[in-house]
Motif scaffolding. Structure first.
Motif, PDB file in Angstrom:
ATOM      1  N   THR A 153      42.130  14.722  14.376  1.00  0.00           N
ATOM      2  CA  THR A 153      40.684  14.894  14.216  1.00  0.00           C
ATOM      3  C   THR A 153      39.868  14.124  15.249  1.00  0.00           C
ATOM      4  OG1 THR A 153      40.647  13.126  12.540  1.00  0.00           O
ATOM      5  CG2 THR A 153      40.808  15.409  11.749  1.00  0.00           C
ATOM      6  N   GLY A 154      40.531  13.460  16.183  1.00  0.00           N
ATOM      7  CA  GLY A 154      39.815  12.912  17.323  1.00  0.00           C
ATOM      8  C   GLY A 154      39.113  14.016  18.092  1.00  0.00           C
ATOM      9  N   THR A 155      39.648  15.250  17.996  1.00  0.00           N
ATOM     10  CA  THR A 155      39.020  16.396  18.650  1.00  0.00           C
ATOM     11  C   THR A 155      37.607  16.625  18.121  1.00  0.00           C
ATOM     12  OG1 THR A 155      41.179  17.445  18.931  1.00  0.00           O
ATOM     13  CG2 THR A 155      39.258  18.860  19.166  1.00  0.00           C
ATOM     14  N   MET A 156      37.364  16.277  16.846  1.00  0.00           N
ATOM     15  CA  MET A 156      36.034  16.477  16.288  1.00  0.00           C
ATOM     16  C   MET A 156      35.016  15.526  16.917  1.00  0.00           C
ATOM     17  SD  MET A 156      36.912  18.985  14.591  1.00  0.00           S
ATOM     18  CE  MET A 156      35.235  19.379  14.074  1.00  0.00           C
ATOM     19  N   LEU A 157      35.471  14.383  17.390  1.00  0.00           N
ATOM     20  CA  LEU A 157      34.589  13.504  18.152  1.00  0.00           C
ATOM     21  C   LEU A 157      34.249  14.126  19.500  1.00  0.00           C
ATOM     22  CD1 LEU A 157      36.216  10.067  17.282  1.00  0.00           C
ATOM     23  CD2 LEU A 157      33.808  10.651  16.926  1.00  0.00           C
ATOM     24  N   LEU A 158      35.237  14.777  20.112  1.00  0.00           N
ATOM     25  CA  LEU A 158      34.965  15.484  21.366  1.00  0.00           C
ATOM     26  C   LEU A 158      34.022  16.655  21.123  1.00  0.00           C
ATOM     27  CD1 LEU A 158      38.464  15.605  23.123  1.00  0.00           C
ATOM     28  CD2 LEU A 158      36.749  13.781  23.110  1.00  0.00           C
ATOM     29  N   SER A 166      33.415  26.363  23.820  1.00  0.00           N
ATOM     30  CA  SER A 166      33.933  27.424  24.699  1.00  0.00           C
ATOM     31  C   SER A 166      35.173  26.989  25.477  1.00  0.00           C
ATOM     32  CB  SER A 166      32.847  27.900  25.681  1.00  0.00           C
ATOM     33  OG  SER A 166      31.722  28.391  24.972  1.00  0.00           O
ATOM     34  N   ARG A 167      35.876  25.967  24.952  1.00  0.00           N
ATOM     35  CA  ARG A 167      37.108  25.499  25.591  1.00  0.00           C
ATOM     36  C   ARG A 167      38.282  25.670  24.619  1.00  0.00           C
ATOM     37  NH1 ARG A 167      36.387  21.570  29.730  1.00  0.00           N
ATOM     38  NH2 ARG A 167      38.632  21.825  30.044  1.00  0.00           N
ATOM     39  N   PRO A 168      39.454  26.051  25.116  1.00  0.00           N
ATOM     40  CA  PRO A 168      40.647  26.088  24.255  1.00  0.00           C
ATOM     41  C   PRO A 168      40.951  24.689  23.736  1.00  0.00           C
ATOM     42  CG  PRO A 168      41.014  27.306  26.287  1.00  0.00           C
ATOM     43  CD  PRO A 168      39.732  26.553  26.470  1.00  0.00           C
ATOM     44  N   CYS A 169      41.238  24.574  22.433  1.00  0.00           N
ATOM     45  CA  CYS A 169      41.469  23.261  21.831  1.00  0.00           C
ATOM     46  C   CYS A 169      42.120  23.426  20.465  1.00  0.00           C
ATOM     47  CB  CYS A 169      40.150  22.489  21.695  1.00  0.00           C
ATOM     48  SG  CYS A 169      38.861  23.401  20.812  1.00  0.00           S
ATOM     49  N   THR A 170      42.521  22.311  19.863  1.00  0.00           N
ATOM     50  CA  THR A 170      43.085  22.320  18.521  1.00  0.00           C
ATOM     51  C   THR A 170      42.790  20.998  17.842  1.00  0.00           C
ATOM     52  OG1 THR A 170      45.067  22.858  17.221  1.00  0.00           O
ATOM     53  CG2 THR A 170      45.371  21.419  19.140  1.00  0.00           C
ATOM     54  N   THR A 171      43.068  20.943  16.531  1.00  0.00           N
ATOM     55  CA  THR A 171      42.831  19.734  15.759  1.00  0.00           C
ATOM     56  C   THR A 171      43.664  19.809  14.481  1.00  0.00           C
ATOM     57  OG1 THR A 171      41.115  18.294  14.806  1.00  0.00           O
ATOM     58  CG2 THR A 171      40.825  20.664  14.502  1.00  0.00           C
ATOM     59  N   ARG A 176      40.121  22.639  11.405  1.00  0.00           N
ATOM     60  CA  ARG A 176      40.032  23.784  12.317  1.00  0.00           C
ATOM     61  C   ARG A 176      38.820  24.675  12.080  1.00  0.00           C
ATOM     62  NH1 ARG A 176      46.278  25.921  13.206  1.00  0.00           N
ATOM     63  NH2 ARG A 176      47.003  24.074  14.365  1.00  0.00           N
ATOM     64  N   PRO A 177      38.474  24.985  10.822  1.00  0.00           N
ATOM     65  CA  PRO A 177      37.273  25.816  10.628  1.00  0.00           C
ATOM     66  C   PRO A 177      36.015  25.176  11.212  1.00  0.00           C
ATOM     67  CG  PRO A 177      38.587  25.771   8.620  1.00  0.00           C
ATOM     68  CD  PRO A 177      39.176  24.740   9.546  1.00  0.00           C
ATOM     69  N   ASP A 178      35.879  23.869  11.068  1.00  0.00           N
ATOM     70  CA  ASP A 178      34.716  23.176  11.629  1.00  0.00           C
ATOM     71  C   ASP A 178      34.726  23.248  13.155  1.00  0.00           C
ATOM     72  OD1 ASP A 178      33.952  22.511   9.072  1.00  0.00           O
ATOM     73  OD2 ASP A 178      34.696  20.456   9.175  1.00  0.00           O
ATOM     74  N   LEU A 179      35.903  23.087  13.736  1.00  0.00           N
ATOM     75  CA  LEU A 179      36.016  23.128  15.199  1.00  0.00           C
ATOM     76  C   LEU A 179      35.607  24.495  15.732  1.00  0.00           C
ATOM     77  CD1 LEU A 179      36.870  21.653  17.789  1.00  0.00           C
ATOM     78  CD2 LEU A 179      39.209  22.443  17.376  1.00  0.00           C
ATOM     79  N   GLU A 180      36.058  25.560  15.065  1.00  0.00           N
ATOM     80  CA  GLU A 180      35.675  26.918  15.482  1.00  0.00           C
ATOM     81  C   GLU A 180      34.185  27.142  15.297  1.00  0.00           C
ATOM     82  OE1 GLU A 180      38.683  30.454  15.436  1.00  0.00           O
ATOM     83  OE2 GLU A 180      38.649  29.547  13.437  1.00  0.00           O
ATOM     84  N   GLN A 181      33.669  26.701  14.164  1.00  0.00           N
ATOM     85  CA  GLN A 181      32.251  26.892  13.888  1.00  0.00           C
ATOM     86  C   GLN A 181      31.383  26.188  14.924  1.00  0.00           C
ATOM     87  OE1 GLN A 181      30.886  25.248  10.136  1.00  0.00           O
ATOM     88  NE2 GLN A 181      29.320  26.817   9.922  1.00  0.00           N
ATOM     89  N   GLN A 182      31.886  25.100  15.466  1.00  0.00           N
ATOM     90  CA  GLN A 182      31.136  24.345  16.473  1.00  0.00           C
ATOM     91  C   GLN A 182      31.374  24.848  17.894  1.00  0.00           C
ATOM     92  OE1 GLN A 182      32.020  20.161  15.721  1.00  0.00           O
ATOM     93  NE2 GLN A 182      31.662  20.451  13.519  1.00  0.00           N
ATOM     94  N   VAL A 198      42.673  17.945  26.913  1.00  0.00           N
ATOM     95  CA  VAL A 198      43.974  18.142  26.260  1.00  0.00           C
ATOM     96  C   VAL A 198      43.844  17.649  24.826  1.00  0.00           C
ATOM     97  CG1 VAL A 198      46.452  17.694  26.342  1.00  0.00           C
ATOM     98  CG2 VAL A 198      45.125  17.720  28.465  1.00  0.00           C
ATOM     99  N   THR A 199      44.165  18.522  23.873  1.00  0.00           N
ATOM    100  CA  THR A 199      44.029  18.177  22.465  1.00  0.00           C
ATOM    101  C   THR A 199      45.331  18.463  21.730  1.00  0.00           C
ATOM    102  OG1 THR A 199      43.065  20.366  22.040  1.00  0.00           O
ATOM    103  CG2 THR A 199      41.534  18.539  22.384  1.00  0.00           C
ATOM    104  N   ALA A 200      45.515  17.802  20.591  1.00  0.00           N
ATOM    105  CA  ALA A 200      46.732  17.980  19.795  1.00  0.00           C
ATOM    106  C   ALA A 200      46.366  18.018  18.325  1.00  0.00           C
ATOM    107  CB  ALA A 200      47.726  16.853  20.072  1.00  0.00           C
ATOM    108  N   GLY A 201      47.092  18.830  17.537  1.00  0.00           N
ATOM    109  CA  GLY A 201      46.799  18.980  16.128  1.00  0.00           C
ATOM    110  C   GLY A 201      47.891  18.382  15.258  1.00  0.00           C
ATOM    111  N   GLY A 202      47.493  17.668  14.216  1.00  0.00           N
ATOM    112  CA  GLY A 202      48.463  17.100  13.296  1.00  0.00           C
ATOM    113  C   GLY A 202      48.523  15.593  13.407  1.00  0.00           C
ATOM    114  N   ILE A 203      48.855  14.943  12.276  1.00  0.00           N
ATOM    115  CA  ILE A 203      48.840  13.478  12.229  1.00  0.00           C
ATOM    116  C   ILE A 203      49.862  12.856  13.173  1.00  0.00           C
ATOM    117  CG2 ILE A 203      49.214  11.486  10.719  1.00  0.00           C
ATOM    118  CD1 ILE A 203      48.084  13.183   8.422  1.00  0.00           C
TER     119      ILE A 203
END
Length: 247
Positions: A153-158, A166-171, A176-182, A198-203
């Motif tokens: 979820t560091g991606t949510m800070l980004l 408009s960039r490929p990413c994951t969390t 994920r729904p919040d990331l897409e909505q944003q 560069v992003t990564a998903g999962g603890i």
């Protein structure tokens, strides 16, 4: 040399020996691309804040630090905060003394761990987004030559900094729904490499993010050496942009 370094060095030597004894790969295997040495150190800054997940920051720190045993290039790994040096209390109560302040212009890789996104009260990602200091610092950090990366979820800070729109990413799967909505272009991959983002998903994905960046910046042999040393094999798919089709 202290006992910890001695043990690490012994493990690294053993890992290198194990690698040397591996049978050569079949001719059909993809060749390892040589990495061009820059001459300077690889400078990795791991961003800290109250409520950060322990594994999210410790795993990348371990991987990048272990990489020193398998390359002649100097590697400088440090914890930093946007609010200046001081103590940070992580999600499970671990207290970390952060000695370095915010200096992204002296970094090659910025790693933003996650933590606390599910908590609407208390420290963590949501609190940092509401405060605004760290998202603003991340937004202003972007420059040529800097790779901005995030774990879970560091991606949510980004995203709050406007860096994933408009960039490929994951969390993390729950974010994920919040990331897409944003406005993020969500990719169903363990690690998503879009060049300077560069992003990564999962603890546990901090291991895979760091191993991928080690491979990208220092070469496959270094990443393999770290895997052997840590007794961990990188898992999941790494998404990268499709190569241009030849005309």
């Amino acid at each position: 040399m202290n006992r910890r370094k001695l043990l690490r060095a012994s493990t690294a030597i053993g890992a290198a020996g194990a690698m040397a004894g591996v049978t050569a790969a079949p001719a059909a295997a993809a060749p390892v691309q040589p990495v061009q040495e820059t001459g300077g150190p690889l400078r990795v800054h791991i961003v800290m804040y109250d409520g950060v997940e322990e594994l999210d920051f410790a795993a990348p720190y371990e991987v990048f630090s272990a990489a020193r045993f398998f390359t002649d290039r100097e590697i400088d790994v440090r914890y930093v905060t946007a609010s200046g040096p001081g103590a940070v209390q992580a999600a499970y109560g671990t207290k970390v003394r952060v000695e370095h302040g915010w200096a992204p212009r002296t970094a090659d890789v910025l790693v933003v761990p996650g933590g606390g996104y599910a908590r609407h009260e208390g420290p963590g990602v949501r609190a940092e987004i509401a405060r605004g200091t760290l998202p603003r610092a991340l937004a202003s950090a972007v420059r040529p030559g800097l790779t901005v990366s995030a774990v879970c979820t560091g991606t949510m800070l980004l995203s709050a900094a406007g860096l994933t729109k408009s960039r490929p990413c994951t969390t993390h799967h729950k974010a994920r729904p919040d990331l897409e909505q944003q406005g993020g272009l969500l990719k169903n991959a363990r690690v998503v490499d879009d060049g300077d983002l560069v992003t990564a998903g999962g603890i546990t994905s901090g291991l895979d993010l760091a191993l991928w960046l080690v491979r990208r910046e220092l070469g496959a042999d270094v990443a393999t050496g770290v895997e052997v040393m840590l007794e961990y094999e990188a898992r999941g798919t790494v998404w990268t942009p499709p190569a241009p089709r030849p005309r």
